[in-house]
Write an enzyme that holds these catalytic residues in place. Structure first.
Site, PDB file in Angstrom:
ATOM      1  N   ARG A  21       0.664  -1.233  -0.102  1.00 56.68           N
ATOM      2  CA  ARG A  21       0.264  -0.092  -0.165  1.00 56.68           C
ATOM      3  C   ARG A  21       0.973   1.306   0.129  1.00 56.68           C
ATOM      4  NH1 ARG A  21      -5.455  -1.468   1.709  1.00 56.68           N
ATOM      5  NH2 ARG A  21      -5.472  -3.687   2.206  1.00 56.68           N
ATOM      6  N   SER A 143     -21.523 -13.748  14.125  1.00 59.63           N
ATOM      7  CA  SER A 143     -20.948 -12.653  13.562  1.00 59.63           C
ATOM      8  C   SER A 143     -20.966 -12.914  11.940  1.00 59.63           C
ATOM      9  CB  SER A 143     -19.472 -12.719  13.923  1.00 59.63           C
ATOM     10  OG  SER A 143     -18.800 -11.660  13.172  1.00 59.63           O
ATOM     11  N   SER A 195     -19.684  -1.001   4.157  1.00 57.45           N
ATOM     12  CA  SER A 195     -18.979   0.197   3.766  1.00 57.45           C
ATOM     13  C   SER A 195     -18.363  -0.155   2.494  1.00 57.45           C
ATOM     14  CB  SER A 195     -17.941   0.775   4.524  1.00 57.45           C
ATOM     15  OG  SER A 195     -16.827   0.019   4.861  1.00 57.45           O
ATOM     16  N   HIS A 223     -21.178   3.766   9.450  1.00 60.62           N
ATOM     17  CA  HIS A 223     -21.215   4.372   8.112  1.00 60.62           C
ATOM     18  C   HIS A 223     -22.491   4.931   7.845  1.00 60.62           C
ATOM     19  CE1 HIS A 223     -17.254   3.643   6.399  1.00 60.62           C
ATOM     20  NE2 HIS A 223     -17.429   2.553   7.277  1.00 60.62           N
ATOM     21  N   THR A 251     -19.515   6.304  15.048  1.00 61.86           N
ATOM     22  CA  THR A 251     -18.216   7.151  15.060  1.00 61.86           C
ATOM     23  C   THR A 251     -18.653   8.687  15.176  1.00 61.86           C
ATOM     24  OG1 THR A 251     -16.195   7.357  13.744  1.00 61.86           O
ATOM     25  CG2 THR A 251     -18.319   7.106  12.478  1.00 61.86           C
ATOM     26  N   LYS A 254     -16.715  10.063  10.669  1.00 61.12           N
ATOM     27  CA  LYS A 254     -17.222  10.251   9.320  1.00 61.12           C
ATOM     28  C   LYS A 254     -18.581  11.063   9.189  1.00 61.12           C
ATOM     29  CE  LYS A 254     -15.682   5.770   8.489  1.00 61.12           C
ATOM     30  NZ  LYS A 254     -14.652   5.435   9.630  1.00 61.12           N
ATOM     31  N   THR A 283      -6.892   4.274  28.639  1.00 60.35           N
ATOM     32  CA  THR A 283      -6.652   5.246  27.730  1.00 60.35           C
ATOM     33  C   THR A 283      -6.825   6.672  27.746  1.00 60.35           C
ATOM     34  OG1 THR A 283      -7.093   3.394  25.998  1.00 60.35           O
ATOM     35  CG2 THR A 283      -7.072   5.633  25.215  1.00 60.35           C
ATOM     36  N   THR A 284      -5.713   7.509  27.650  1.00 58.18           N
ATOM     37  CA  THR A 284      -6.027   9.022  27.749  1.00 58.18           C
ATOM     38  C   THR A 284      -7.421   9.462  26.943  1.00 58.18           C
ATOM     39  OG1 THR A 284      -3.689   9.221  28.286  1.00 58.18           O
ATOM     40  CG2 THR A 284      -4.940  11.403  27.263  1.00 58.18           C
ATOM     41  N   THR A 369      -8.434  -5.727   2.739  1.00 52.97           N
ATOM     42  CA  THR A 369      -9.776  -5.029   3.037  1.00 52.97           C
ATOM     43  C   THR A 369     -10.924  -5.549   2.464  1.00 52.97           C
ATOM     44  OG1 THR A 369      -8.469  -2.813   2.996  1.00 52.97           O
ATOM     45  CG2 THR A 369     -10.673  -2.654   3.079  1.00 52.97           C
TER      46      THR A 369
END
Length: 420
Positions: A21, A143, A195, A223, A251, A254, A283-284, A369
């Site tokens: 990539r 799943s 997506s 999405h 999210t 997006k 995690t911060t 992907t």
């Protein structure tokens, strides 16, 4: 063992299949988007720069909210007030009024009890699923075979037993559910909008199956939030089943144009994840300015039904043109348009030629992907793309696909060999 040699051999094997990539430096100028400048050294470019009129066609900033003046001003205001970083994890010093306000806004947006924000939707998926499935004894995960890597990693990290069902195949899912004892804990993990294919899920039927077989539901709406349903509340909301899904993931990166992820659910589930999830606890927290900007973005997105309609109308127009020209693509009702090249070489070649010859930037999508042999160019249209922009891209795509005709195949084969 020579560890470096081991890694280099694996990289060489990966590269030999054409899967290496490249990352393209893009200037997403606020005042000119979707027209921009791209830096690509060593690519026949004067002064190391491509024409500043290059059009971007693969942004996930679906509503251009990262460029919204009100959102930008809100972020700057908060940076000036409290600085850039949060100061720590949420448990130590990283909880600010801006984080609390965002969680309240997200809960109200989805009309749910509570919300919990994470540094990314990937982290939200991975750590929520792993935590739940580790803490619920003998749970069986169901799943979808096309689920996102973050969902798959969460399942793997939990070490729970997992049954994979064919993509959007409710009959196959039910056959797997029926094999398990009704009292055994279960969770169905799926997405509302996939997506890479643009396929939409019938969430109502998933909820119906979950109730029949005593299963939890975990829905990824990454999405879809911002674009689907009234106010952009997602496909579950559009299908009138949002309150029947146990956990919804979304999210901020997006449809809302910022960064970060979240889950919404009832208060008990949110308290549980907040109490036991390592990916949240250790995690911060996100920058306060991002939390504030995301809250402002959601407020604006709720009012953008006309912009959403515009995106879908343009996507429909685009697909009609592709059909007329017999250009292969995955047809769906979504805003995502995957144009199929099938081979990785061809995807890379077409991406390269679109940029060099037609000032259009579309990143090629290929394995891992998407499955091998299904490489594609994934196009997303934003409110800032015009019909003329679409017509220009259609004309370029037609020339590329026409170049595959037998009488011109020698020319394109030579170019493929150069790209490989």
């Amino acid at each position: 063992m020579n560890y470096k040699d081991l890694l280099q051999k694996q990289l060489a094997k990966f590269s030999s299949k054409g899967y290496n990539r490249t990352f393209t430096p893009i200037y997403r100028y606020q005042d000119t988007f979707p027209f921009t400048r791209i830096d690509l050294p060593n690519e026949k470019i004067k002064n190391d720069k491509i024409n500043p009129e290059t059009t971007i066609w693969c942004s996930n900033d679906y509503l251009n909210m990262s460029h919204n003046p009100e959102v930008i001003n809100r972020m700057i205001e908060v940076i000036k007030e409290v600085g850039t970083g949060s100061g720590g994890t949420r448990n130590i010093s990283g909880t600010t009024p801006y984080h609390d306000q965002l969680e309240k806004k997200l809960a109200n947006f989805h009309q749910r009890d509570s919300a919990l924000i994470f540094t990314s939707a990937y982290v939200a998926n991975q750590t929520t699923i792993a935590t739940l499935c580790k803490k619920i004894p003998n749970i069986e995960v169901f799943s979808d075979q096309l689920n996102h890597a973050s969902l798959i990693e969460g399942i793997k990290n939990s070490r729970a037993s997992c049954s994979i069902f064919r993509h959007n195949d409710l009959d196959h899912l039910e056959s797997l559910l029926a094999k398990k004892d009704l009292d055994q804990p279960k969770i169905i993990v799926f997405e509302s909008l996939y997506s890479m294919d643009g396929t939409e899920t019938n969430i109502y039927d998933y909820v119906k199956l979950a109730k029949k077989y005593n299963a939890l539901t975990y829905l990824d709406e990454v999405h879809a939030v911002g674009l689907y349903g009234k106010g952009g509340r997602g496909i579950a909301f559009k299908n009138n089943v949002s309150n029947d899904v146990d956990i919804i993931n979304g999210t901020l990166a997006k449809g809302f144009g910022q960064i970060g992820g979240y889950i919404v659910a009832d208060q008990t589930i949110i308290d549980f994840i907040r109490s036991f999830s390592p990916g949240f606890i250790f995690t911060t927290s996100m920058m306060p300015s991002i939390a504030a900007a995301a809250t402002k973005s959601i407020e604006i997105v709720e009012t953008m039904d006309e912009k959403r309609k515009d995106i879908f109308n343009k996507a429909k127009y685009f697909k009609q043109k592709l059909n007329l020209l017999d250009i292969p693509f995955i047809d769906s009702n979504s805003h995502i348009i995957p144009i199929l090249t099938y081979s990785t070489k061809k995807a890379k070649l077409f991406s390269k030629l679109l940029l060099e010859q037609y000032n259009s930037y579309i990143q090629p999508i290929f394995y891992p992907t998407v499955p091998e042999g299904s490489a594609r160019l994934r196009i997303t249209i934003t409110p800032k793309h015009s019909i003329q922009d679409i017509d220009n891209l259609i004309a370029a795509l037609k020339r590329l696909f026409d170049s595959e005709k037998p009488e011109q195949s020698l020319n394109i084969t030579a170019r493929q060999n150069q790209v490989a």
